[in-house]
Design a protein around this motif. Structure first.
Motif, PDB file in Angstrom:
ATOM      1  N   GLN A 181       4.517   3.167   6.654  1.00 27.04           N
ATOM      2  CA  GLN A 181       5.315   2.066   6.117  1.00 27.04           C
ATOM      3  C   GLN A 181       5.072   1.851   4.617  1.00 27.04           C
ATOM      4  O   GLN A 181       5.597   0.908   4.034  1.00 27.04           O
ATOM      5  N   VAL A 182       4.290   2.742   3.999  1.00 23.80           N
ATOM      6  CA  VAL A 182       4.018   2.659   2.562  1.00 23.80           C
ATOM      7  C   VAL A 182       4.809   3.751   1.854  1.00 23.80           C
ATOM      8  O   VAL A 182       4.682   4.932   2.179  1.00 23.80           O
ATOM      9  N   THR A 183       5.623   3.361   0.905  1.00 25.23           N
ATOM     10  CA  THR A 183       6.442   4.310   0.159  1.00 25.23           C
ATOM     11  C   THR A 183       5.575   5.118  -0.804  1.00 25.23           C
ATOM     12  O   THR A 183       4.815   4.535  -1.592  1.00 25.23           O
ATOM     13  N   PRO A 184       5.680   6.454  -0.740  1.00 25.92           N
ATOM     14  CA  PRO A 184       4.879   7.270  -1.663  1.00 25.92           C
ATOM     15  C   PRO A 184       5.450   7.223  -3.080  1.00 25.92           C
ATOM     16  O   PRO A 184       6.651   7.046  -3.277  1.00 25.92           O
ATOM     17  N   LYS A 185       4.550   7.369  -4.055  1.00 21.78           N
ATOM     18  CA  LYS A 185       4.926   7.431  -5.466  1.00 21.78           C
ATOM     19  C   LYS A 185       4.600   8.832  -5.967  1.00 21.78           C
ATOM     20  O   LYS A 185       3.485   9.323  -5.749  1.00 21.78           O
ATOM     21  N   LYS A 186       5.564   9.481  -6.612  1.00 21.07           N
ATOM     22  CA  LYS A 186       5.317  10.808  -7.173  1.00 21.07           C
ATOM     23  C   LYS A 186       4.415  10.673  -8.395  1.00 21.07           C
ATOM     24  O   LYS A 186       4.747   9.974  -9.344  1.00 21.07           O
TER      25      LYS A 186
END
Length: 112
Positions: A9-14
Motif C-alpha cells: 500500500q506504499v507507492t514506490p519512488k524512483k
C-alpha cells in the motif's frame, strides 16, 4: 509520523534507473525504508548526517563504507556512521531495508 505500513500500500519512488524506494514508517527519531535494486544498479556515492543501518532482505551487494568494501547477501547487516561516504552496487536483483536516525526529512512524502 507514520507508525504502520503495509508494503503493497506504499507507492514506490524512483530513486534512479533500476532503484525504487518505499518509505515505510517514521516516528520519533527513526525511519525505515524498503529499497529494491535491479541487477547492476549502482547507488550514488554519498554521505548524510544521519546514522544508517542496512539489512539485505534478498540478493547480493557490494557495499562501500568509507574505504572499506563488503560483500553482502541476504541476512547481512551493516552500520554506516553519519557523514561517511557510502555506496551500493547490486550484484543481483536485490532488496535492502534501511533504518535512519534521525528521520530523513528529504524522504518524507510531500503531503506530510
Amino acid at each position: 509520523m507514520n507508525v504502520f505500513a503495509q508494503i503493497d500500500q506504499v507507492t514506490p519512488k524512483k530513486v534512479k534507473e533500476g532503484i525504487e524506494m518505499r518509505v515505510l514508517v517514521w516516528a520519533g527519531n527513526m525511519m525505515m525504508t524498503h529499497v529494491t535494486f535491479k541487477k547492476g544498479s549502482v547507488g550514488d556515492l554519498h554521505s548524510h548526517p544521519h546514522e544508517q543501518i542496512s539489512y539485505v532482505v534478498e540478493g547480493e551487494f557490494i557495499y562501500r563504507v568509507g574505504e572499506e568494501k563488503y560483500h553482502m547477501k541476504a541476512g547481512s547487516a551493516i552500520y554506516v556512521p553519519g557523514n561517511v561516504k557510502h555506496q551500493v552496487e547490486a550484484l543481483t536483483d536485490a532488496i535492502l531495508l534501511d533504518v535512519f536516525t534521525p528521520i530523513r526529512e528529504d524522504y518524507l512524502p510531500q503531503s506530510v
